[in-house]
Motif scaffolding. Structure first.
Motif, short mmCIF file in Angstrom:
data_model
loop_
_atom_site.label_atom_id
_atom_site.label_comp_id
_atom_site.label_asym_id
_atom_site.label_seq_id
_atom_site.Cartn_x
_atom_site.Cartn_y
_atom_site.Cartn_z
N ALA A 260 0.83 -1.20 0.00
CA ALA A 260 0.00 0.00 0.00
C ALA A 260 0.87 1.26 0.00
CB ALA A 260 -0.92 -0.01 1.22
N TYR A 261 1.96 1.22 0.75
CA TYR A 261 2.89 2.36 0.80
C TYR A 261 3.46 2.65 -0.59
CZ TYR A 261 7.35 4.75 1.44
OH TYR A 261 8.42 5.60 1.33
N ILE A 262 3.94 1.61 -1.28
CA ILE A 262 4.53 1.81 -2.60
C ILE A 262 3.47 2.26 -3.60
CG2 ILE A 262 5.63 0.60 -4.53
CD1 ILE A 262 7.51 1.27 -2.22
N HIS A 263 2.29 1.72 -3.49
CA HIS A 263 1.19 2.14 -4.39
C HIS A 263 0.94 3.64 -4.26
CE1 HIS A 263 -3.10 2.99 -5.26
NE2 HIS A 263 -2.87 2.22 -6.31
N ASP A 264 0.82 4.11 -3.03
CA ASP A 264 0.55 5.53 -2.82
C ASP A 264 1.75 6.40 -3.20
OD1 ASP A 264 -1.91 4.77 -1.93
OD2 ASP A 264 -1.54 5.20 0.19
N LEU A 265 2.96 5.85 -3.02
CA LEU A 265 4.17 6.56 -3.41
C LEU A 265 4.17 6.84 -4.91
CD1 LEU A 265 6.71 7.19 -1.54
CD2 LEU A 265 7.82 5.30 -2.74
N ARG A 266 3.78 5.84 -5.68
CA ARG A 266 3.78 5.97 -7.14
C ARG A 266 2.75 6.97 -7.64
NH1 ARG A 266 4.12 0.00 -8.09
NH2 ARG A 266 6.31 -0.52 -8.39
N LEU A 267 1.68 7.16 -6.90
CA LEU A 267 0.65 8.10 -7.32
C LEU A 267 1.13 9.54 -7.25
CD1 LEU A 267 -2.52 6.54 -5.66
CD2 LEU A 267 -1.83 6.41 -8.06
N GLY A 268 2.21 9.77 -6.49
CA GLY A 268 2.81 11.10 -6.43
C GLY A 268 1.83 12.19 -6.04
N LYS A 269 1.84 13.29 -6.79
CA LYS A 269 1.01 14.44 -6.47
C LYS A 269 -0.48 14.12 -6.52
CE LYS A 269 4.19 18.10 -7.97
NZ LYS A 269 4.42 19.20 -8.94
N THR A 270 -0.85 13.12 -7.31
CA THR A 270 -2.26 12.79 -7.47
C THR A 270 -2.77 11.84 -6.40
OG1 THR A 270 -1.81 10.89 -8.92
CG2 THR A 270 -2.02 13.05 -9.96
N GLY A 271 -1.89 11.39 -5.52
CA GLY A 271 -2.27 10.44 -4.49
C GLY A 271 -2.28 11.05 -3.11
N PRO A 272 -2.45 10.22 -2.08
CA PRO A 272 -2.54 10.73 -0.70
C PRO A 272 -1.26 11.38 -0.18
CG PRO A 272 -2.49 8.33 -0.73
CD PRO A 272 -2.66 8.78 -2.14
N ARG A 273 -0.10 11.09 -0.81
CA ARG A 273 1.14 11.72 -0.36
C ARG A 273 1.28 13.15 -0.90
NH1 ARG A 273 5.12 8.51 1.50
NH2 ARG A 273 5.74 10.47 2.50
N ALA A 274 0.57 13.44 -1.96
CA ALA A 274 0.47 14.80 -2.51
C ALA A 274 1.80 15.39 -2.96
CB ALA A 274 -0.21 15.73 -1.50
N ARG A 275 2.77 14.57 -3.27
CA ARG A 275 4.03 15.04 -3.85
C ARG A 275 4.70 13.90 -4.59
NH1 ARG A 275 8.65 14.27 -0.28
NH2 ARG A 275 8.01 13.34 1.70
N ASP A 276 5.58 14.24 -5.52
CA ASP A 276 6.25 13.24 -6.34
C ASP A 276 7.54 12.76 -5.69
OD1 ASP A 276 4.31 13.38 -8.31
OD2 ASP A 276 5.35 14.97 -9.41
N PHE A 277 7.89 11.49 -5.98
CA PHE A 277 9.11 10.88 -5.49
C PHE A 277 9.89 10.30 -6.67
CE2 PHE A 277 6.18 10.81 -1.98
CZ PHE A 277 6.95 10.99 -0.85
N ASN A 278 11.19 10.16 -6.50
CA ASN A 278 12.03 9.43 -7.44
C ASN A 278 12.44 8.11 -6.80
OD1 ASN A 278 12.09 11.35 -9.52
ND2 ASN A 278 13.64 12.54 -8.45
N MET A 279 12.70 7.11 -7.65
CA MET A 279 13.09 5.79 -7.16
C MET A 279 14.52 5.49 -7.61
SD MET A 279 10.13 5.54 -5.95
CE MET A 279 8.37 5.74 -6.23
N ARG A 280 15.30 4.85 -6.73
CA ARG A 280 16.66 4.43 -7.03
C ARG A 280 16.89 3.04 -6.44
NH1 ARG A 280 16.15 8.43 -9.57
NH2 ARG A 280 17.48 10.28 -9.67
N TRP A 281 17.79 2.29 -7.05
CA TRP A 281 18.19 1.01 -6.46
C TRP A 281 19.60 0.69 -6.93
CZ3 TRP A 281 17.31 -1.68 -2.42
CH2 TRP A 281 17.73 -3.00 -2.32
#
Length: 324
Positions: A210-231
Motif C-alpha cells: 500500500a505504501y509503494i502504491h501511494d508513493l507511485r501516485l505522487g502528487k495525485t495520491g494521498p502523499r500529494a508530492r512526487d518521489f524518485n526511485m533508485r536502487w
C-alpha cells in the motif's frame, strides 16, 4: 591534474589531525588507510586476476568472491596492534581474537555489495566498534560507540562517527591523505528519493504494498508530492547517497523462503548503518522496531532494514501498522 573552470581552492582538514588524540579515532584512521589499497585493487579490475571469482560460501549462505576473502584478510592484517580484542566479520564463521587485552570489539563487512564486484557499480565497507566484551557479539546495537563506512566509486570516500555526528572524508591521491570535506552531516527532513528493489514488491506485506502504491501516485495520491526511485543493489552505496542527498531505503522481510527475516545482516550491516543514520538525524527501523535496540541471537542474523529521513521512516511504519 585536470583543472575544471569552476575549480576553487579549499582547505579541508586532514582526517589524521581530527582523530589523532582519540583511541577510537586511531582505529577509524587505520580502517580508512586500509581502504586505499582495496580501492586500487578494485580499480584494476581483472588485470591482476578476477576479483569476482567464486571461492566459497560464507556463514550467511552468500557466495564468497575472491575479493571478499582478500578484503577480510587485508583488514585483519591492517588492524594488528590497534587495541582491538575481537573482530566479527561477514567472511568468517566465528569471531577472531586479535589482542586478548584490547579495549574494543569490531564488527565489519569488509566488502558490502560484493555482487557488484567487477562491474563498476557502487560498493564499500561497513563497520561498528563496541567496548570489548566476551566476544560472542550478541549485544544490542545501542552499545556501539562508533561506526563508519567506505564508498568505492569515482572517489574513495570514508564516512565515520565517534558519537559526535557524521563526518565524510575523501582520499586525495596527490597528498596520500583523507581530507574531511563534510562535517556533522544532517539528512534533509523530507525524503525525495526512495531506494527499493521493485521486483520484490509482490512478496511484501499488504502495508508495504500500500505504501509503494501511494508513493507511485505522487502528487495525485494521498502523499500529494512526487518521489524518485533508485536502487543501487548495495546498502553501503545507498547509505552514502542518502547521507549526501537525503532519501530513504527499504529492504524489508518478504514471503520468499530465506527472506522471512529480511536479508541484511543485523550486526555488521544494519547496526553500522543505523548508528550513522541516527547521528545524522534520521531513523533506522525494521518497520516496527528501532534497529539499535535489537539484540541478535545469532552472529550472522538477518534483519529487515528501513532507514533514512526520520519522517519517511515514520510514514512507512504507519503503513505497516495500519495494514497488519
Amino acid at each position: 591534474m585536470l583543472i575544471l573552470p569552476d575549480d576553487s581552492t579549499h582547505d579541508y582538514p586532514l582526517l589524521e589531525t581530527l582523530v589523532e588524540d582519540d583511541d577510537l579515532g586511531q582505529i577509524v584512521l587505520r580502517l580508512a588507510r586500509a581502504m586505499v589499497p582495496l580501492a586500487g585493487r578494485l580499480a584494476a579490475g581483472k588485470l591482476p586476476g578476477d576479483p569476482a571469482a567464486l571461492v566459497g560460501q560464507n556463514d550467511s549462505g552468500d557466495a564468497q568472491k575472491a575479493l571478499d576473502v582478500g578484503a577480510h584478510e587485508h583488514v585483519l592484517a591492517a588492524l594488528e596492534g590497534s587495541n582491538i580484542r575481537h573482530v566479527l566479520s561477514e567472511e568468517a564463521a566465528a569471531p577472531v581474537c586479535l589482542d586478548p587485552e584490547g579495549d574494543w570489539d569490531l564488527v565489519i563487512d569488509p566488502i558490502d555489495g560484493s555482487g557488484s564486484i567487477g562491474i563498476g557499480a557502487p560498493l564499500g565497507m561497513l563497520f561498528a566498534l563496541y567496548p570489548a566484551g566476551t566476544g560472542d557479539f550478541l549485544r544490542a546495537g545501542n552499545e556501539a560507540v562508533a561506526a563508519g563506512y567506505a564508498s568505492f566509486g569515482h572517489s574513495l570516500d570514508f564516512g565515520y562517527s565517534l558519537g559526535d555526528g557524521v563526518h565524510i572524508a575523501t582520499y586525495d591521491a596527490q597528498s596520500q591523505a583523507f581530507h574531511v570535506t563534510l562535517a556533522k552531516v544532517m539528512l534533509p527532513e523530507q525524503a525525495k528519493i526512495i531506494a527499493y528493489n521493485a521486483s520484490n514488491e509482490r512478496h511484501w506485506s499488504a502495508g508495504l504494498q500500500a505504501y509503494i502504491h501511494d508513493l507511485r501516485l505522487g502528487k495525485t495520491g494521498p502523499r500529494a508530492r512526487d518521489f524518485n526511485m533508485r536502487w543501487l543493489a548495495a546498502a553501503v552505496g545507498e547509505l552514502h547517497r542518502i547521507l549526501l542527498k537525503g532519501g530513504a531505503f527499504l529492504y524489508p522481510q518478504d514471503a520468499r523462503k530465506g527472506y522471512e527475516n529480511g536479508r541484511l545482516r543485523l550486526t555488521y550491516e544494519a547496526v553500522p548503518i543505523a548508528f550513522l543514520i541516527e547521528q545524522a538525524g534520521g531513523r533506522a527501523s525494521t518497520g516496527q522496531k528501532r534497529i539499535l535496540d535489537l539484540v541478535p541471537t545469532e552472529l550472522h542474523e538477518f534483519v529487515p532494514l528501513i532507514f533514512g529521513a526520520a519522517e519517511e521512516v515514520g510514514v512507512i511504519e504507519d503503513y505497516i501498522a495500519r495494514n497488519s
